[in-house]
Design a protein around this motif. Structure first.
Motif, mmCIF file in Angstrom:
data_model
loop_
_atom_site.group_PDB
_atom_site.id
_atom_site.type_symbol
_atom_site.label_atom_id
_atom_site.label_comp_id
_atom_site.label_asym_id
_atom_site.label_seq_id
_atom_site.Cartn_x
_atom_site.Cartn_y
_atom_site.Cartn_z
ATOM 1 N N LYS A 20 0.826 -1.213 0.000
ATOM 2 C CA LYS A 20 0.000 0.000 0.000
ATOM 3 C C LYS A 20 0.862 1.265 0.000
ATOM 4 C CE LYS A 20 -1.995 -1.306 3.852
ATOM 5 N NZ LYS A 20 -1.284 -2.580 4.059
ATOM 6 N N THR A 21 1.891 1.250 0.844
ATOM 7 C CA THR A 21 2.761 2.427 0.942
ATOM 8 C C THR A 21 3.575 2.602 -0.347
ATOM 9 O OG1 THR A 21 2.883 2.196 3.335
ATOM 10 C CG2 THR A 21 4.660 3.445 2.294
ATOM 11 N N THR A 22 4.147 1.509 -0.827
ATOM 12 C CA THR A 22 5.018 1.573 -2.009
ATOM 13 C C THR A 22 4.229 1.957 -3.263
ATOM 14 O OG1 THR A 22 6.227 -0.254 -0.996
ATOM 15 C CG2 THR A 22 6.714 0.212 -3.312
ATOM 16 N N LEU A 36 -0.218 10.462 1.028
ATOM 17 C CA LEU A 36 -0.206 10.459 2.505
ATOM 18 C C LEU A 36 -0.259 9.018 2.998
ATOM 19 C CD1 LEU A 36 -2.698 12.968 4.136
ATOM 20 C CD2 LEU A 36 -0.267 12.729 4.553
ATOM 21 N N ASP A 37 0.574 8.729 3.978
ATOM 22 C CA ASP A 37 0.531 7.417 4.607
ATOM 23 C C ASP A 37 0.031 7.634 6.035
ATOM 24 O OD1 ASP A 37 1.379 5.108 6.140
ATOM 25 O OD2 ASP A 37 2.504 4.535 4.362
ATOM 26 N N ILE A 38 -1.098 7.047 6.363
ATOM 27 C CA ILE A 38 -1.693 7.278 7.692
ATOM 28 C C ILE A 38 -0.684 6.927 8.792
ATOM 29 C CG2 ILE A 38 -3.540 6.566 9.295
ATOM 30 C CD1 ILE A 38 -4.690 8.203 7.041
ATOM 31 N N ASP A 39 0.040 5.809 8.613
ATOM 32 C CA ASP A 39 1.041 5.421 9.633
ATOM 33 C C ASP A 39 2.105 6.508 9.807
ATOM 34 O OD1 ASP A 39 -0.134 3.017 10.213
ATOM 35 O OD2 ASP A 39 1.238 1.799 9.017
ATOM 36 N N GLU A 40 2.536 7.082 8.682
ATOM 37 C CA GLU A 40 3.577 8.129 8.760
ATOM 38 C C GLU A 40 3.060 9.363 9.486
ATOM 39 O OE1 GLU A 40 6.747 7.910 8.104
ATOM 40 O OE2 GLU A 40 6.465 5.825 7.459
#
Ligand SMILES: Nc1ncnc2c1ncn2[C@@H]1O[C@H](COP(=O)(O)OP(=O)(O)O)[C@@H](O)[C@H]1O
Ligand SMILES: O=C(O)C1=C[C@@H](OP(=O)(O)O)[C@@H](O)[C@H](O)C1
Ligand SMILES: [Mg+2]
Length: 182
Positions: A20-22, A36-40
């Motif tokens: 998902k991130t990549t 945007l990455d929610i975890d980040e």
């Protein structure tokens, strides 16, 4: 296709390790969206890693931060958003996800096992029984992931670029349904 999206956000959902991130970063570039990455975002807000949040404050604090972050980002447009794999578990989160187009990256467990074998950044998969843990998480979540607008089956290793092109080719088939939501 890009114009017909009309700036609607794209949310990537799916198990840990599906990319998902990549893939999200590349998809954003292709669409001229921000990524945007929610975890980040959570890591920035909390000032510590996801692993540390789980260790020091517990999963429920992490889940609260996750919902809060999701509720805030859905006020913006032209975003490609990588969510964390557990976002589907809280029903309130669906009310935020449904502001946009929800895409499930669906990958078989065998491929995920290989990807996550040496990964110690995901607190829910620590320990030698990580394969059983992953399997049980998928069992709990699969029917929820299946609520996505679009399911991209990743049955073999493919480059992130190929996956982005598959997503982009499939989006038009669901755009009508998504516009009806907005
Ligand atoms: N298409 C791909 N091909 C090969 N490796 C990939 C691909 N997508 C992601 N990866 C790798 O798999 C791991 C998990 O990817 P990541 O994007 O963090 O997944 P998620 O955000 O869904 O947990 C990372 O090490 C990443 O570099
Ligand atoms: O599946 C989960 O519950 C989680 C997935 C992780 O994100 P990725 O799916 O990006 O690995 C991260 O949010 C946290 O470790 C919990
Ligand atoms: Mg991720």
């Amino acid at each position: 296709m890009i114009n017909s999206l009309q700036g609607i956000n794209i949310y990537l959902i799916g198990m840990m390790g599906t990319g998902k991130t990549t893939v999200g970063k590349l998809l954003a570039q292709y669409l001229g969206y921000s990524f945007l990455d929610i975890d980040e975002v959570i890591i920035k807000i909390a000032g510590k890693s996801i692993k540390k949040i789980f260790m020091e404050e517990g999963e429920s604090t992490f889940r609260q931060l996750e919902s809060k972050t999701l509720s805030e980002v859905c006020a913006y447009t032209k975003l490609t958003i990588a969510t964390g794999g557990g976002v589907v578990m809280k029903s309130i989160n669906w009310s935020y996800l449904h502001h946009g187009l929800i895409i499930w990256l669906d990958m078989p467990l065998e491929l995920l096992y290989k990807r996550l074998l040496n990964d110690n950044s995901r607190p829910l998969l620590q320990g030698p029984d990580y394969q059983e843990k992953l399997q049980s998480l998928l069992k709990q979540r699969e029917s929820l992931y299946n609520r996505a607008d679009l399911r991209i089956k990743l049955h073999q290793e493919e480059t992130p670029e190929i996956i982005v092109s598959r997503i982009v080719d499939t989006i038009p088939s669901v755009l009508k349904n998504v516009k009806e939501k907005t």
